[in-house]
Design a protein around this motif. Structure first.
Motif, short mmCIF file in Angstrom:
data_model
loop_
_atom_site.label_atom_id
_atom_site.label_comp_id
_atom_site.label_asym_id
_atom_site.label_seq_id
_atom_site.Cartn_x
_atom_site.Cartn_y
_atom_site.Cartn_z
N ASN A 3 0.85 -1.17 0.00
CA ASN A 3 0.00 0.00 0.00
C ASN A 3 0.89 1.22 0.00
N HIS A 4 1.03 1.84 -1.12
CA HIS A 4 1.86 3.02 -1.26
C HIS A 4 0.98 4.24 -1.07
N SER A 5 1.58 5.32 -0.57
CA SER A 5 0.77 6.51 -0.26
C SER A 5 0.30 7.21 -1.52
N ASP A 6 -0.87 7.77 -1.41
CA ASP A 6 -1.49 8.52 -2.49
C ASP A 6 -1.87 9.87 -1.89
N TYR A 31 -0.18 -1.66 -6.20
CA TYR A 31 1.20 -1.50 -6.63
C TYR A 31 1.33 -0.16 -7.33
N ARG A 32 2.31 0.62 -6.95
CA ARG A 32 2.59 1.92 -7.59
C ARG A 32 3.76 1.76 -8.52
N ARG A 33 3.53 2.10 -9.79
CA ARG A 33 4.61 2.01 -10.77
C ARG A 33 5.67 3.07 -10.47
N SER A 34 6.93 2.68 -10.63
CA SER A 34 8.02 3.64 -10.50
C SER A 34 8.24 4.30 -11.86
N ASP A 35 8.95 5.40 -11.87
CA ASP A 35 9.24 6.09 -13.13
C ASP A 35 9.92 5.14 -14.10
N PRO A 39 3.30 -0.34 -17.39
CA PRO A 39 2.08 -0.85 -16.76
C PRO A 39 2.01 -2.39 -16.80
N ALA A 40 2.44 -3.00 -17.89
CA ALA A 40 2.41 -4.46 -17.99
C ALA A 40 3.27 -5.10 -16.90
N HIS A 41 4.44 -4.55 -16.65
CA HIS A 41 5.31 -5.07 -15.59
C HIS A 41 4.64 -4.93 -14.23
N SER A 42 3.94 -3.82 -14.02
CA SER A 42 3.28 -3.61 -12.73
C SER A 42 2.17 -4.64 -12.50
N ARG A 105 -1.27 3.57 -10.45
CA ARG A 105 -1.64 2.44 -9.59
C ARG A 105 -1.99 1.22 -10.43
N THR A 106 -1.68 0.06 -9.88
CA THR A 106 -2.18 -1.20 -10.39
C THR A 106 -2.73 -1.95 -9.19
#
Length: 116
Positions: A3-6, A31-35, A39-42, A105-106
């Motif tokens: 749970n990453h902050s939003d 899951y929060r994608r990093s820079d 999206p597919a990897h996430s 987000r994913t």
């Protein structure tokens, strides 16, 4: 659950539906994608966490969805701008309901088992 902050406040509709500000319930992984992360990897990372499996144990994501199209829709291709944050793509993968959001987000939700 990851749970990453939003920074956005929770949506009242989410509270009514029993989901948190990330769009997830108790049986979900956010899951929060990093820079630079696709999206597919996430999707693979979130589903692996939700199912408690190694990502290499999952079937190839491209068997379920066109991963290039997913990445282009969410991140935008070289020919178009990035999608609006409210864009969401939903599908099922490895027994999870997956929602990929343009805002980074994913969410992978495992089906809840019926009470006995």
């Amino acid at each position: 659950m990851i749970n990453h902050s939003d920074p956005r406040p929770p949506d009242d509709a989410d509270a009514d539906a029993g989901v948190d500000s990330e769009g997830a319930d108790a049986d979900s992984v956010v899951y929060r994608r990093s820079d630079g992360e696709s999206p597919a990897h996430s999707v693979v990372q979130a589903v692996a966490e939700a199912t408690q499996r190694d990502p290499t144990e999952l079937r190839p994501l491209y068997e379920v969805i066109d991963t290039d199209a997913l990445d282009d829709l969410i991140d935008g291709g070289s020919e178009r701008v990035q999608a609006p944050d409210e864009l969401r793509i939903d599908f099922q993968f490895e027994g999870c309901q997956v929602a990929v959001y343009a805002d980074g987000r994913t969410v992978a939700s495992r089906p809840t088992s019926a009470p006995r």
